[in-house]
Design a protein around this motif. Structure first.
Motif, PDB file in Angstrom:
ATOM      1  N   PRO A 137       0.799  -1.235   0.000  1.00 25.11           N
ATOM      2  CA  PRO A 137       0.000   0.000   0.000  1.00 25.11           C
ATOM      3  C   PRO A 137       0.827   1.279   0.000  1.00 25.11           C
ATOM      4  N   ALA A 138       2.159   1.163   0.179  1.00 30.91           N
ATOM      5  CA  ALA A 138       3.003   2.359   0.073  1.00 30.91           C
ATOM      6  C   ALA A 138       3.079   2.874  -1.351  1.00 30.91           C
ATOM      7  N   TRP A 139       2.776   2.016  -2.345  1.00 31.81           N
ATOM      8  CA  TRP A 139       2.796   2.461  -3.738  1.00 31.81           C
ATOM      9  C   TRP A 139       1.561   3.308  -4.031  1.00 31.81           C
ATOM     10  N   THR A 140       1.771   4.413  -4.724  1.00 29.24           N
ATOM     11  CA  THR A 140       0.685   5.329  -5.039  1.00 29.24           C
ATOM     12  C   THR A 140       0.714   5.700  -6.517  1.00 29.24           C
ATOM     13  N   GLY A 141      -0.385   6.305  -6.972  1.00 23.83           N
ATOM     14  CA  GLY A 141      -0.463   6.890  -8.298  1.00 23.83           C
ATOM     15  C   GLY A 141      -0.741   8.369  -8.200  1.00 23.83           C
ATOM     16  N   VAL A 142      -0.492   9.088  -9.284  1.00 25.81           N
ATOM     17  CA  VAL A 142      -0.755  10.529  -9.319  1.00 25.81           C
ATOM     18  C   VAL A 142      -2.205  10.735  -9.743  1.00 25.81           C
ATOM     19  N   ALA A 143      -3.045  11.081  -8.781  1.00 24.55           N
ATOM     20  CA  ALA A 143      -4.470  11.379  -8.979  1.00 24.55           C
ATOM     21  C   ALA A 143      -5.303  10.159  -9.374  1.00 24.55           C
ATOM     22  N   VAL A 144      -4.676   8.994  -9.485  1.00 24.01           N
ATOM     23  CA  VAL A 144      -5.403   7.752  -9.757  1.00 24.01           C
ATOM     24  C   VAL A 144      -4.830   6.651  -8.872  1.00 24.01           C
ATOM     25  N   LEU A 145      -5.654   5.657  -8.586  1.00 29.66           N
ATOM     26  CA  LEU A 145      -5.180   4.511  -7.825  1.00 29.66           C
ATOM     27  C   LEU A 145      -4.264   3.649  -8.703  1.00 29.66           C
ATOM     28  N   PRO A 146      -3.228   3.046  -8.119  1.00 32.13           N
ATOM     29  CA  PRO A 146      -2.322   2.215  -8.924  1.00 32.13           C
ATOM     30  C   PRO A 146      -3.025   1.096  -9.689  1.00 32.13           C
ATOM     31  N   ALA A 147      -4.142   0.595  -9.172  1.00 34.49           N
ATOM     32  CA  ALA A 147      -4.837  -0.492  -9.857  1.00 34.49           C
ATOM     33  C   ALA A 147      -5.312  -0.103 -11.251  1.00 34.49           C
ATOM     34  N   SER A 148      -5.375   1.189 -11.542  1.00 29.80           N
ATOM     35  CA  SER A 148      -5.824   1.624 -12.863  1.00 29.80           C
ATOM     36  C   SER A 148      -4.766   1.386 -13.940  1.00 29.80           C
ATOM     37  N   PHE A 149      -3.507   1.161 -13.543  1.00 29.58           N
ATOM     38  CA  PHE A 149      -2.453   0.947 -14.543  1.00 29.58           C
ATOM     39  C   PHE A 149      -1.469  -0.156 -14.163  1.00 29.58           C
ATOM     40  N   ALA A 150      -1.523  -0.678 -12.946  1.00 24.15           N
ATOM     41  CA  ALA A 150      -0.552  -1.664 -12.467  1.00 24.15           C
ATOM     42  C   ALA A 150      -1.274  -2.955 -12.097  1.00 24.15           C
ATOM     43  N   ALA A 151      -0.715  -4.082 -12.526  1.00 22.82           N
ATOM     44  CA  ALA A 151      -1.352  -5.366 -12.266  1.00 22.82           C
ATOM     45  C   ALA A 151      -0.311  -6.413 -11.910  1.00 22.82           C
ATOM     46  N   LEU A 152      -0.602  -7.173 -10.846  1.00 27.08           N
ATOM     47  CA  LEU A 152       0.196  -8.335 -10.501  1.00 27.08           C
ATOM     48  C   LEU A 152      -0.368  -9.566 -11.211  1.00 27.08           C
TER      49      LEU A 152
END
Length: 525
Positions: A354-369
């Protein structure tokens, strides 16, 4: 809280990296801190502690799609100065979404996201948190809640209109319905700061005063060198408030650039189970040279801790020294545990840290495990670090002044990917490799782009991209080959309206993806 037979030793700041505008509350034997996150999501992290010096992140207030919109906001706008409180088994966080003023920027097509003060609630501070309850018609920033004798109050601040001097600020108080939290009753203007001619009376919090009456704790002087903690007193919560004749009660403004920790202010108070009072305060770690002069670094504004004693009903912050030191000792605390010197993520957990963040969007919108074993896939975006549109940047707070940062990734499709040090869309360092095997290091300073170094024959396949950061300098490498050194002063905290420190992590731009195998942040002591 754990008792100690001797003063416990601890480091300031008590949270690593950029954690501005701290607010604190206690429930039983546990303490909870919330801090500002501006344009980053998930937003408003909650940390928990049982001893005030060792903290663990447990969640975020703004943590799911559709809960709050920050799309299109520039750097250092967004989520300002939250306050956390607990009442009758429930947690409450109030905060403000700030958008640019008309003279700062023109809104995008469709307008800015909704701005203003809001309230979110949770039974468990780790979440889930509610959707926002908005307070319409209330101006300004820095809201704070008070629960007292069955009544609920909200205070905040705004620029005086008209002001008698530039930056004159009014602190206001409104009553809320205890069930619906709708604003009821008249407005009370309770304070405009301790110093005639002083600016930016902000971050107000109200507390019952020992011995009776009320105490207002507020920041003053802006968030740079003149920052300070001031207090005022009243018999009734609605005022009138009279400033403490010894204001400011805590500040490093008289130290100028010669302080290891500067810009001290924005305090919140909490009592432990033994009746001791403590204050979380904002401050900035300085890079101090051999001549004893300090300069702002990349870590931004941070969370610090000082004990508070009382004399004749007046607070003494850091009693006996009146300063926020990098190393402190206080009765009632254990010795603080050391922080880790390695942060390594190889992405083999079932969920993103949860320390990972996105700029104005949640990381799930562009990052996938899960697209490939032990990798996170960043779906490249047409927008990049200089744009205000969503882009694929998996960032986290730079944890220290001296860090060796390495990203190991493999690019798929067309575009570029690599390592980004980001303070804003107008101030960042990009170290990228493109699909043609060309590596370029680029510094953006107030929107002006300059190339630091280039390599033209980077081999295909996984590649290590590295920045060895030492204060305001970094040496850059791709595949163990140097691209040169770079002055990072343009990324530092301290310029006008630059309220956020530097974030670091992998990014991907173009048409395709980047599979990130590993991110390493190794701190050099």
């Amino acid at each position: 809280m754990t008792r100690s037979t001797r003063p416990g030793r601890y480091r300031n700041p008590i949270l690593p990296g950029c954690h501005p505008d701290p607010s604190i509350c206690r429930v039983g034997d546990e303490f909870f801190i919330v801090t500002s996150t501006f344009e980053y999501l998930p937003g408003l992290p909650i940390h928990r502690s049982t001893n005030l010096v060792d903290w663990e992140p447990i969640g975020h207030v703004v943590h799911r799609e559709g809960q709050l919109d920050l799309a299109g906001l520039p750097g250092s706008k967004g989520l300002y100065a939250p306050t956390i409180r607990h009442h009758e088994g429930r947690f409450f966080v109030v905060c403000t979404v700030v958008v640019p003023a008309p003279h700062q920027a023109a809104p995008p097509e469709g307008g800015w996201p909704r701005a203003g003060h809001f309230l979110m609630t949770a039974d468990d501070p780790a979440g889930p948190w509610s959707d926002p309850i908005w307070f319409d018609g209330l101006d300004g920033i820095d809201p704070s809640l008070v629960f007292h004798d069955g009544r609920v109050w909200l205070c905040g601040n705004r620029l005086a209109a008209p002001g008698r001097w530039p930056g004159q600020t009014d602190i206001w108080l409104r009553e809320l319905d205890p069930v619906t939290f709708a604003v009821i009753g008249d407005e009370h203007l309770i304070w405009h700061g301790a110093l005639e001619g002083g600016a930016w009376a902000e971050g107000p919090h109200l507390f019952p005063r020992p011995g009776g009456g009320w105490m207002l704790v507020a920041a003053e002087g802006g968030t740079d060198r003149d920052h300070a903690v001031c207090v005022a007193y009243a018999d009734e919560i609605t005022g009138p408030y009279t400033g403490d004749p010894g204001n400011p009660r805590l500040s490093h403004r008289d130290l100028g650039d010669r302080a290891a920790i500067a810009n001290v202010g924005h305090a919140d108070l909490v009592d432990d189970a033994d009746g001791r009072t403590w204050a979380t305060v904002l401050g900035t770690q300085q890079l101090v040279d051999d001549a004893g002069r300090g300069a702002n670094g990349l870590l931004g504004r941070q969370t610090h801790l000082v004990p508070v004693d009382w004399e004749r009903g007046r607070p003494l912050f850091a009693p006996g020294i009146g300063r926020v030191h990098p190393e402190m000792a206080a009765d009632g605390l254990p010795d603080q545990q050391p922080w880790p010197t390695e942060l390594v993520d190889d992405f083999d957990a079932p969920e993103l840290d949860p320390a990972w963040t996105g700029v104005a969007v949640l990381p799930a919108s562009f990052a996938a495990l899960g697209e490939r074993a032990s990798r996170v896939r960043l779906r490249a975006t047409p927008a990049g670090p200089t744009d205000l549109e969503p882009f694929a940047f998996l960032g986290r707070r730079l944890p220290d002044h001296r860090v060796d940062a390495t990203v190991v990734l493999e690019l798929g499709g067309t575009g570029r990917a690599g390592l980004l040090l980001r303070t804003s869309e107008r101030a960042h360092l990009e170290l990228a490799v493109d699909h043609n095997g060309v590596a370029v290091a680029t510094l953006v300073d107030e929107g002006e782009r300059s190339v630091i170094g280039t390599l033209t024959d980077v081999p295909a396949g996984p590649v290590a991209v590295e920045a060895r950061i030492d204060g305001l300098h970094a040496d850059l490498f791709v595949a163990d080959r140097p691209l040169g050194g770079v002055d990072l002063s343009s990324l530092a905290t301290g310029r006008t309206s630059r309220f956020v420190g530097t974030w670091i992590g992998p990014f991907a731009v173009g048409d395709g993806w980047a599979d990130v195998d590993r991110v390493e942040l190794r701190i050099r002591r």
